[in-house]
Enzyme design. Sequence first.
Site, PDB file in Angstrom:
ATOM      1  N   TYR A   1      23.598  56.310  37.859  1.00  0.00           N
ATOM      2  CA  TYR A   1      23.164  54.957  38.183  1.00  0.00           C
ATOM      3  C   TYR A   1      22.209  54.421  37.131  1.00  0.00           C
ATOM      4  O   TYR A   1      21.284  55.083  36.719  1.00  0.00           O
ATOM      5  CB  TYR A   1      22.482  54.929  39.557  1.00  0.00           C
ATOM      6  CG  TYR A   1      23.447  54.560  40.635  1.00  0.00           C
ATOM      7  CD1 TYR A   1      23.930  55.514  41.511  1.00  0.00           C
ATOM      8  CD2 TYR A   1      23.913  53.267  40.741  1.00  0.00           C
ATOM      9  CE1 TYR A   1      24.841  55.179  42.493  1.00  0.00           C
ATOM     10  CE2 TYR A   1      24.823  52.922  41.721  1.00  0.00           C
ATOM     11  CZ  TYR A   1      25.287  53.880  42.584  1.00  0.00           C
ATOM     12  OH  TYR A   1      26.184  53.535  43.552  1.00  0.00           O
TER      13      TYR A   1
ATOM     14  N   GLY B   1      35.474  46.078  19.574  1.00  0.00           N
ATOM     15  CA  GLY B   1      36.604  45.249  20.018  1.00  0.00           C
ATOM     16  C   GLY B   1      36.314  44.283  21.147  1.00  0.00           C
ATOM     17  O   GLY B   1      36.629  43.112  21.060  1.00  0.00           O
TER      18      GLY B   1
ATOM     19  N   ASP C   1      21.629  42.331  31.896  1.00  0.00           N
ATOM     20  CA  ASP C   1      20.180  42.415  32.087  1.00  0.00           C
ATOM     21  C   ASP C   1      19.632  43.038  30.813  1.00  0.00           C
ATOM     22  O   ASP C   1      19.913  44.202  30.518  1.00  0.00           O
ATOM     23  CB  ASP C   1      19.887  43.306  33.306  1.00  0.00           C
ATOM     24  CG  ASP C   1      18.389  43.529  33.521  1.00  0.00           C
ATOM     25  OD1 ASP C   1      17.600  43.111  32.651  1.00  0.00           O
ATOM     26  OD2 ASP C   1      18.030  44.129  34.546  1.00  0.00           O
TER      27      ASP C   1
ATOM     28  N   ARG D   1      15.110  49.488  44.486  1.00  0.00           N
ATOM     29  CA  ARG D   1      15.597  50.667  43.760  1.00  0.00           C
ATOM     30  C   ARG D   1      17.121  50.788  43.838  1.00  0.00           C
ATOM     31  O   ARG D   1      17.679  51.882  43.787  1.00  0.00           O
ATOM     32  CB  ARG D   1      14.916  51.944  44.277  1.00  0.00           C
ATOM     33  CG  ARG D   1      13.408  51.893  44.086  1.00  0.00           C
ATOM     34  CD  ARG D   1      12.695  53.127  44.602  1.00  0.00           C
ATOM     35  NE  ARG D   1      11.248  52.946  44.552  1.00  0.00           N
ATOM     36  CZ  ARG D   1      10.495  53.183  43.492  1.00  0.00           C
ATOM     37  NH1 ARG D   1      11.036  53.592  42.373  1.00  0.00           N
ATOM     38  NH2 ARG D   1       9.205  52.989  43.521  1.00  0.00           N
TER      39      ARG D   1
ATOM     40  N   ASP E   1      25.380  43.606  39.594  1.00  0.00           N
ATOM     41  CA  ASP E   1      25.063  42.171  39.558  1.00  0.00           C
ATOM     42  C   ASP E   1      26.257  41.343  39.077  1.00  0.00           C
ATOM     43  O   ASP E   1      26.272  40.855  37.943  1.00  0.00           O
ATOM     44  CB  ASP E   1      23.811  41.936  38.697  1.00  0.00           C
ATOM     45  CG  ASP E   1      22.648  42.812  39.156  1.00  0.00           C
ATOM     46  OD1 ASP E   1      22.641  43.214  40.328  1.00  0.00           O
ATOM     47  OD2 ASP E   1      21.774  43.107  38.336  1.00  0.00           O
TER      48      ASP E   1
ATOM     49  N   LYS F   1      21.909  48.083  39.539  1.00  0.00           N
ATOM     50  CA  LYS F   1      23.030  47.443  40.234  1.00  0.00           C
ATOM     51  C   LYS F   1      23.821  46.583  39.248  1.00  0.00           C
ATOM     52  O   LYS F   1      23.289  46.094  38.265  1.00  0.00           O
ATOM     53  CB  LYS F   1      22.497  46.588  41.395  1.00  0.00           C
ATOM     54  CG  LYS F   1      22.246  47.432  42.631  1.00  0.00           C
ATOM     55  CD  LYS F   1      23.550  47.661  43.401  1.00  0.00           C
ATOM     56  CE  LYS F   1      23.430  48.727  44.458  1.00  0.00           C
ATOM     57  NZ  LYS F   1      23.812  50.086  43.992  1.00  0.00           N
TER      58      LYS F   1
HETATM   59  C1  F6R Z   1      19.443  45.111  39.255  1.00  0.00           C
HETATM   60  C2  F6R Z   1      18.210  45.860  39.337  1.00  0.00           C
HETATM   61  C3  F6R Z   1      18.139  47.081  40.177  1.00  0.00           C
HETATM   62  C4  F6R Z   1      17.231  48.135  39.541  1.00  0.00           C
HETATM   63  C5  F6R Z   1      16.811  49.134  40.554  1.00  0.00           C
HETATM   64  C6  F6R Z   1      16.034  50.321  40.004  1.00  0.00           C
HETATM   65  O1  F6R Z   1      19.204  43.949  38.601  1.00  0.00           O
HETATM   66  O2  F6R Z   1      17.250  45.488  38.710  1.00  0.00           O
HETATM   67  O3  F6R Z   1      19.353  47.628  40.529  1.00  0.00           O
HETATM   68  O4  F6R Z   1      17.909  48.726  38.502  1.00  0.00           O
HETATM   69  O5  F6R Z   1      16.029  48.461  41.462  1.00  0.00           O
HETATM   70  O6  F6R Z   1      15.155  49.952  39.041  1.00  0.00           O
HETATM   71  P1  F6R Z   1      13.804  50.750  38.729  1.00  0.00           P
HETATM   72  O7  F6R Z   1      14.140  52.195  38.859  1.00  0.00           O
HETATM   73  O8  F6R Z   1      13.449  50.329  37.348  1.00  0.00           O
HETATM   74  O9  F6R Z   1      12.840  50.267  39.770  1.00  0.00           O
HETATM   75 MG    MG Z   2      20.020  42.301  37.683  1.00  0.00          MG
HETATM   76 MG    MG Z   3      17.912  44.689  36.813  1.00  0.00          MG
END
Ligand code: F6R
Ligand code: MG
Ligand code: MG
Length: 367
Positions: free
Chosen positions: A230, A102, A11, A267, A235, A233
């Site tokens: 964190y 690497g 991402d 989130r 993915d 996610k």
């Molecule tokens: C995965 C993704 C989510 C965000 C999560 C928190 O693709 O986009 O896991 O990382 O929803 O993101 P914020 O804190 O930016 O709303």
């Molecule tokens: Mg994603």
């Molecule tokens: Mg994302």
Amino acid sequence: MKVTLSVIKADIGSIGGHITPSKRLLETVRQHVREKGEGLLIDSYVSATGDDIAILSTHTRGPVDEAVHKLCWDTFMKGTELAKSQGLYGAGQDLLKEAFSGNVRGMGPEVVEMEFDERLNEPFLFFAADKTDPGAYNLPLYLAFADPMNTPGLLLSSKLSRGFRFVIMDVNYTEGDRIIELNAPEELYDIAALLRDPERYVVESIWSRATGDLAAAVSTSRLHNIAGKYTGKDDPVMLVRTQMHFPATGEMLAPFAVGHFVAGGMRGSHNMPLMPVKLNSPISYFDGPPIVTCAAFAMHDGVMTEAVDAFDHAFWDSVRERVAGKAMEMRRQGFFGSAMLPMGELEYTGVMEKLEELDGRFEVRED
Ligand code: F6R
Ligand code: MG
Ligand code: MG
């Protein structure tokens, strides 16, 4: 011919929050891979699933090849520059390290690779999921490779009847790769006992016991284990070879009709059902629901056909409708109980701080 399939996915920024990368970003990535991959790659396919961009390539250099990994890393760095210039949300968010060293393992992008002797015809499936983590594939893989209720081939084909070897990783262990190998069907209950906990135990690969061939491979990195906190996610991406001594394509797709609940969505902190969607689908309801796409290919001498969208069929429309219903049903209970992930899996720490503060205000009654 021995061919390597490499998928490297990140991402690096998206429009409107975590919805989808911009068309220009996708085109920049596509063009960079095409130009810089000349002489290195046989073929490539660049796609988006939710806010993630995946580079699928074919070559003969084997897994964890420095040149192939560097090409993808440089591509994502270049894409990040464009993402920043367009003001995309979370530009470069999955590139957790400063400099390439690497290979991209442990640097943020998800990686899945397979090396095998190409069959006379080589059907394979490339799955990509957004708003969830690698354990999301545990249930579909268990059903497709170990359950004759889903996969009649396990009864009908003498080769499939020999069963499959599951390599399962303990993704909480960060000192190295902590794995266990278990055979289906003899050790079915042991496999099930681990796979029921998808945040910790993740199928890394599955092998045919009849031929020793690699059948399926999954990206296993957990971003928070790399970053120490964190960062979104993971993915996950997955490659599955199908037909002949592997499950049929339809047997591999069928489990996705369950729409099972996975960690992901809003989130990165909620349980939501996994929705099989069309290629290049964006994200929507409640920063989700978690989605999975499947591109089907045939390949000869490492040259891939066009991708065929395995979930673009009237059948899956009714699945999507049912999964949307499950998602809304779960959302009716808001933050209560199993709707929100357990403390250790939450992407935000605010609630922990709140609990700590409240803990000091508890009193034990005298009498
Ligand atoms: C995965 C993704 C989510 C965000 C999560 C928190 O693709 O986009 O896991 O990382 O929803 O993101 P914020 O804190 O930016 O709303
Ligand atoms: Mg994603
Ligand atoms: Mg994302």
